[in-house]
Motif scaffolding. Structure first.
Motif, PDB file in Angstrom:
ATOM      1  N   ASN A   1       0.831  -1.207   0.000  1.00 51.67           N
ATOM      2  CA  ASN A   1       0.000   0.000   0.000  1.00 51.67           C
ATOM      3  C   ASN A   1       0.865   1.257   0.000  1.00 51.67           C
ATOM      4  N   VAL A   2       1.914   1.240   0.823  1.00 50.15           N
ATOM      5  CA  VAL A   2       2.824   2.385   0.867  1.00 50.15           C
ATOM      6  C   VAL A   2       3.514   2.571  -0.479  1.00 50.15           C
TER       7      VAL A   2
ATOM      8  N   GLY B   1       2.578   1.728  -3.368  1.00 57.44           N
ATOM      9  CA  GLY B   1       1.654   2.146  -4.412  1.00 57.44           C
ATOM     10  C   GLY B   1       1.218   3.590  -4.307  1.00 57.44           C
ATOM     11  N   ASN B   2       1.549   4.234  -3.188  1.00 52.84           N
ATOM     12  CA  ASN B   2       1.094   5.607  -2.981  1.00 52.84           C
ATOM     13  C   ASN B   2       2.235   6.600  -2.761  1.00 52.84           C
ATOM     14  N   CYS B   3       3.460   6.187  -3.096  1.00 40.92           N
ATOM     15  CA  CYS B   3       4.603   7.076  -2.927  1.00 40.92           C
ATOM     16  C   CYS B   3       5.259   7.363  -4.277  1.00 40.92           C
ATOM     17  N   ASP B   4       5.857   8.525  -4.374  1.00 45.43           N
ATOM     18  CA  ASP B   4       6.469   8.941  -5.633  1.00 45.43           C
ATOM     19  C   ASP B   4       7.897   8.461  -5.803  1.00 45.43           C
TER      20      ASP B   4
ATOM     21  N   GLN C   1      10.786   8.287  -0.315  1.00 50.50           N
ATOM     22  CA  GLN C   1       9.547   8.659   0.363  1.00 50.50           C
ATOM     23  C   GLN C   1       8.883   7.419   0.965  1.00 50.50           C
ATOM     24  N   ALA C   2       8.921   6.316   0.246  1.00 50.52           N
ATOM     25  CA  ALA C   2       8.300   5.084   0.721  1.00 50.52           C
ATOM     26  C   ALA C   2       8.980   4.575   1.988  1.00 50.52           C
TER      27      ALA C   2
ATOM     28  N   GLN D   1       8.044   6.635   4.980  1.00 45.46           N
ATOM     29  CA  GLN D   1       6.702   6.297   5.481  1.00 45.46           C
ATOM     30  C   GLN D   1       6.701   4.985   6.258  1.00 45.46           C
TER      31      GLN D   1
ATOM     32  N   TYR E   1       9.771  -3.912  -5.803  1.00 41.70           N
ATOM     33  CA  TYR E   1       9.453  -2.486  -5.851  1.00 41.70           C
ATOM     34  C   TYR E   1      10.653  -1.675  -6.331  1.00 41.70           C
TER      35      TYR E   1
ATOM     36  N   SER F   1      11.370   0.577  -9.704  1.00 37.95           N
ATOM     37  CA  SER F   1      11.721   1.995  -9.570  1.00 37.95           C
ATOM     38  C   SER F   1      13.026   2.332 -10.283  1.00 37.95           C
TER      39      SER F   1
END
Length: 219
Positions: free
Chosen positions: A101-102, A104-107, A111-112, A115, A167, A171
């Motif tokens: 979830n993290v 999928g919602n970080c740029d 940042q991930a 969080q 992930y 990236s």
């Protein structure tokens, strides 16, 4: 809860069946039975995180779930080890879903990671430093001793690391670098959680977070 007798050659064994979880229409376990089993898994997961494998008692499990001891062996024929392995896998999936979830919602990976560490810090602080990694204590206690539990811990760690690795590859990191970074970040994470619990301070987690961010920026 009624006792039943199982007769053999001149011997008998008394065992207990929790009748509340049996569907009277067909004799199979009904929805209540499945709900009871899931509740036992979730409560055991919490006990393992806070107490570890050795101290997670079945009597405490019964109190927390409101179930008789006989229900454990009805739902989990393998006893405490089977329940523990399923609780470990449950905790592993819960945390892995959080990671996904993290991500999928970080740029960015930086940042991930920030969080993730912030969430871990909040969790450990709000639990008065009782909660950390949901499987670390059990993994250390059962390594090389209880195969079914130890294997579950290995599977969960492998899942988490692979999730991070996938992930990072997505990236833009190479597969080799992503694997190295994933292992390094988890090593930082586990060590920081242990120190934070022992010291009752979030400072080790904050330092580990900065180090993890630095690793991601430099590569």
């Amino acid at each position: 809860m009624n006792p039943s007798l199982l007769f053999g050659k001149g011997e008998f064994t008394i065992f207990y069946v929790d009748r509340s979880i049996i569907n009277s229409a067909n004799g199979f376990v009904g929805k209540k039975g499945f709900d009871t089993k899931q509740k036992m898994i979730e409560v055991m997961a919490s006990l393992l995180e806070e107490e570890g494998y050795e101290r997670a008692g079945l009597s405490e499990l019964g109190k927390e779930t409101g179930t008789p001891k006989g229900s454990l062996y009805f739902h989990f024929p393998g006893g405490k080890d089977e329940l523990t392995s399923l609780a470990i896998l449950y905790s592993g999936k819960q945390l892995n879903d959080f990671f996904l979830n993290v991500f999928g919602n970080c740029d960015s990976p930086q940042q991930a990671i920030k969080q993730v560490f912030h969430a871990l810090e909040e969790r450990i602080v709000t639990s008065n430093f009782q909660k950390g990694c949901p499987i670390a204590t059990t993994a250390m206690e059962t390594a090389g001793k209880t195969a079914i539990v130890s294997d579950a811990c290995k599977d969960v760690y492998a899942l988490w690391i692979k999730t991070f690795e996938t992930y990072l590859v997505g990236s833009g990191y190479t597969s080799r670098l992503a694997k190295t970074l994933s292992l390094s970040i988890f090593a930082l994470w586990e060590g920081a959680l242990l120190l934070s619990k022992l010291q009752k301070s979030a400072e080790p987690l904050r330092m580990a977070e900065k180090t993890a961010e630095s690793l991601l920026k430099q590569t």
